[in-house]
Design a protein around this motif. Sequence first.
Motif, PDB file in Angstrom:
ATOM      1  N   GLY A 141       0.816  -1.213   0.000  1.00 14.71           N
ATOM      2  CA  GLY A 141       0.000   0.000   0.000  1.00 14.71           C
ATOM      3  C   GLY A 141       0.847   1.260   0.000  1.00 14.71           C
ATOM      4  N   ALA A 142       1.931   1.249   0.769  1.00 20.05           N
ATOM      5  CA  ALA A 142       2.819   2.417   0.832  1.00 20.05           C
ATOM      6  C   ALA A 142       3.497   2.654  -0.516  1.00 20.05           C
ATOM      7  N   ALA A 143       3.922   1.570  -1.161  1.00 22.70           N
ATOM      8  CA  ALA A 143       4.569   1.694  -2.475  1.00 22.70           C
ATOM      9  C   ALA A 143       3.602   2.289  -3.496  1.00 22.70           C
ATOM     10  N   LYS A 144       2.378   1.835  -3.468  1.00 24.41           N
ATOM     11  CA  LYS A 144       1.360   2.357  -4.392  1.00 24.41           C
ATOM     12  C   LYS A 144       1.103   3.835  -4.133  1.00 24.41           C
ATOM     13  N   GLN A 145       1.068   4.223  -2.851  1.00 27.29           N
ATOM     14  CA  GLN A 145       0.816   5.617  -2.499  1.00 27.29           C
ATOM     15  C   GLN A 145       1.955   6.511  -2.960  1.00 27.29           C
ATOM     16  N   ILE A 146       3.179   6.078  -2.768  1.00 24.35           N
ATOM     17  CA  ILE A 146       4.340   6.871  -3.189  1.00 24.35           C
ATOM     18  C   ILE A 146       4.357   7.018  -4.706  1.00 24.35           C
ATOM     19  N   TYR A 156       6.801   2.260  -7.873  1.00 20.66           N
ATOM     20  CA  TYR A 156       7.420   1.514  -6.796  1.00 20.66           C
ATOM     21  C   TYR A 156       6.574   0.292  -6.471  1.00 20.66           C
ATOM     22  N   THR A 157       7.235  -0.775  -6.087  1.00 17.80           N
ATOM     23  CA  THR A 157       6.554  -1.995  -5.679  1.00 17.80           C
ATOM     24  C   THR A 157       6.901  -2.285  -4.230  1.00 17.80           C
TER      25      THR A 157
END
Length: 219
Positions: A141-146, A156-157
């Motif tokens: 979720g954090a990678a998708k948000q960034i 980012y994955t």
Amino acid sequence: MAIPRPTTSQFEAFTTNMAYARKMVDAGRYLAPFQPATVDVDDFYRAAWVQAVAAIDHWFHEELYWRVAELAAKDSPDMPQRLRNYEIPLHRVEAVRRGDIELAEAVVEHVKDQWANASLQNPGKISEALKMVTDANIWQGAAKQISTWHGNRTTYTEKTLKKQYVAITDRRNRIAHDADLIDGDLKQRRPITEHDVTDAINWIDRIALAVASVLDAEE
């Protein structure tokens, strides 16, 4: 793009700690042109790096305790599975039964017993801890948000974000535990620049914001 910052006391403490790290970088930059003989300016950058990692480690802990308290107090059937099935010692159960302590307080106390001395600098440990407060895949979720904040110009994955975080915490460990010495050398330390540490600090800030965004989406 201005990213909204959480207004909780936990995140405000994180922001304050990160500002302290940035001040260390400023101190190194101001001193660098003078090349003082008695001061290794690079040590300001190393100290800033350690401070920034400590800031997010501390935030992960405080965020965990705060959210556990909130969720346990609600006693909602929608609470994360890990928290719903969480076991606490009998002596805490008895204290709740006697009315000496509220259930939410007993749960938080036990979570603190479990996690207070644990370092939250490894992505796996962070995921394990935060499963208490969310069923979401934090790193995914954090990678998708960034990626979204970057306008999806760079994608980012979960894997690449974890790798980025581990690289930062590994350097922190080399500084803190090995004096940042080059392997096999007892005098020469690894080079470090203002750009290096500023980039690391910015990444730590970005990761904390992204994780907070994932956690807030679960509310």
